[in-house]
Design an enzyme around this catalytic site. Structure first.
Site, PDB file in Angstrom:
ATOM      1  N   HIS A 145       0.840  -1.182   0.000  1.00  0.00           N
ATOM      2  CA  HIS A 145       0.000   0.000   0.000  1.00  0.00           C
ATOM      3  C   HIS A 145       0.884   1.244   0.000  1.00  0.00           C
ATOM      4  O   HIS A 145       2.094   1.173   0.204  1.00  0.00           O
ATOM      5  CB  HIS A 145      -0.953   0.020   1.204  1.00  0.00           C
ATOM      6  CG  HIS A 145      -0.262   0.040   2.529  1.00  0.00           C
ATOM      7  ND1 HIS A 145      -0.218  -1.068   3.366  1.00  0.00           N
ATOM      8  CD2 HIS A 145       0.431   1.013   3.168  1.00  0.00           C
ATOM      9  CE1 HIS A 145       0.457  -0.759   4.452  1.00  0.00           C
ATOM     10  NE2 HIS A 145       0.863   0.495   4.360  1.00  0.00           N
ATOM     11  N   ALA A 146       0.263   2.366  -0.225  1.00  0.00           N
ATOM     12  CA  ALA A 146       0.916   3.671  -0.092  1.00  0.00           C
ATOM     13  C   ALA A 146       0.074   4.524   0.839  1.00  0.00           C
ATOM     14  O   ALA A 146      -1.098   4.218   1.104  1.00  0.00           O
ATOM     15  CB  ALA A 146       1.059   4.349  -1.454  1.00  0.00           C
TER      16      ALA A 146
END
Length: 317
Positions: free
Chosen positions: A225-226
């Site tokens: 994820h970011a």
């Protein structure tokens, strides 16, 4: 010598001997369908796709542009097939743009092979494969990432591309924008060793939260994820873990294996953690308290957000 019943075949595509394409199938431009391939009705094949010999594409299979499917790859579309009992709808199996599937691999019904991923020969894929991942084995597990160079660090085995080892106190610059490595101090005396970090000197932000990751099975992948606004600072205080950082254009892979080594992951950088050693303990310091809205968990959404941010920055320039 092929039996072509579909009229939906794009310009420049070639279908070789002893292949059979049913009427409902759709094939894009410049595809190469090799000998002894069977393509059922509810199948979509994109542009510039190569399907090698001995492959059957059953109802529900979706092959996007620029995909390579090796010889004798096996697709399936029914998780519980029974003779003479046809389900109302078949499970969709999708191979995203630019992915490659090695010879003899098997894909279980309903899986998605991410964009530009690589499935190694003979792998048995029972779960979705993330974009850019390399998977192998039975069941398939992630062994690396495509076009992701390993960053050589002092004390670690240098890659073949580096003839001279890095100096002990030198840390390389990462190709991923704004992600940085940090050397933490170490103090040793008769009582043992101590490492620390100070805000400003070592930590590039004021932490508001911390968490630890441990007891992770070695084949499991975390992260993926970011963050839109949150900064993270990672230190593997025990054991080792592989970290992949990705800014949408460049990727780097770093092995964190020392309590003296910190990795700063800024907002809008995709992060992946994998290849945990059995004793790994990963400490993560975060600049913000937890917010579900701050996470981007879909890689396509991440790329779109990066593109949007660049366009906005260009408009302001």
């Amino acid at each position: 010598m092929a039996l072509l019943e579909s009229a939906a075949v794009g310009e420049g595509s070639r279908i070789w001997a002893f292949s059979h394409v049913l009427p409902g199938a759709r094939i894009g431009r410049d595809a190469n369908i090799c000998d002894h391939v069977f393509i059922e009705n509810d199948v979509e094949v994109g542009d510039r796709v190569t399907i090698k010999c001995g492959v059957q594409l059953w109802d529900g299979v979706r092959i996007e542009d620029d995909v390579f499917v090796g010889p004798n790859v096996t697709f399936s579309n029914d998780p519980f097939p029974r003779s003479k009992q046809r389900p109302e709808t078949f499970v969709q199996t999708r191979v995203r743009q630019g992915a490659s599937i090695g010879s003899g691999a098997t894909l279980r019904p309903g899986v998605t092979i991410g964009a530009r991923a690589l499935v190694m020969d003979g792998a048995v894929v029972s779960r979705d494969v993330p974009p850019n991942a390399i998977v192998a084995g039975n069941p398939a597990h992630i062994t690396g990432y495509v076009d992701t160079p390993h960053v050589d660090l002092p004390g670690q085995v240098s890659s073949a591309t580096r003839a001279v080892a890095l100096p002990a106190d030198s840390l390389p610059q990462l190709s991923v924008a704004r992600a940085t490595l940090h050397r933490l101090p170490k103090i040793v005396d008769l009582r043992g060793a101590l490492s620390f970090g100070e805000i400003g000197s070592h930590l590039p932000f004021q932490p508001q939260r911390f968490f630890m990751v441990y007891d992770v099975p070695s084949r499991e992948v975390r992260g993926e994820h970011a963050h839109r606004a949150c900064h993270q600072f990672l230190v593997c205080v025990k054991g080792s873990v592989g970290i992949v950082v990705d800014d949408g254009q460049h990727r780097d892979e770093i092995l964190l294996d020392s309590a003296r080594l910190g990795l700063h992951i800024p907002p809008m950088v995709w992060g992946i953690q994998y290849q945990f050693s059995p004793d790994a303990v990963l400490l993560v310091l975060a600049s913000d308290t937890y917010s579900a809205e701050d996470y981007i968990r879909n890689y396509d959404e991440f790329l779109a957000a990066v593109k949007e941010a660049k366009a906005a920055a260009g408009a302001q320039a």
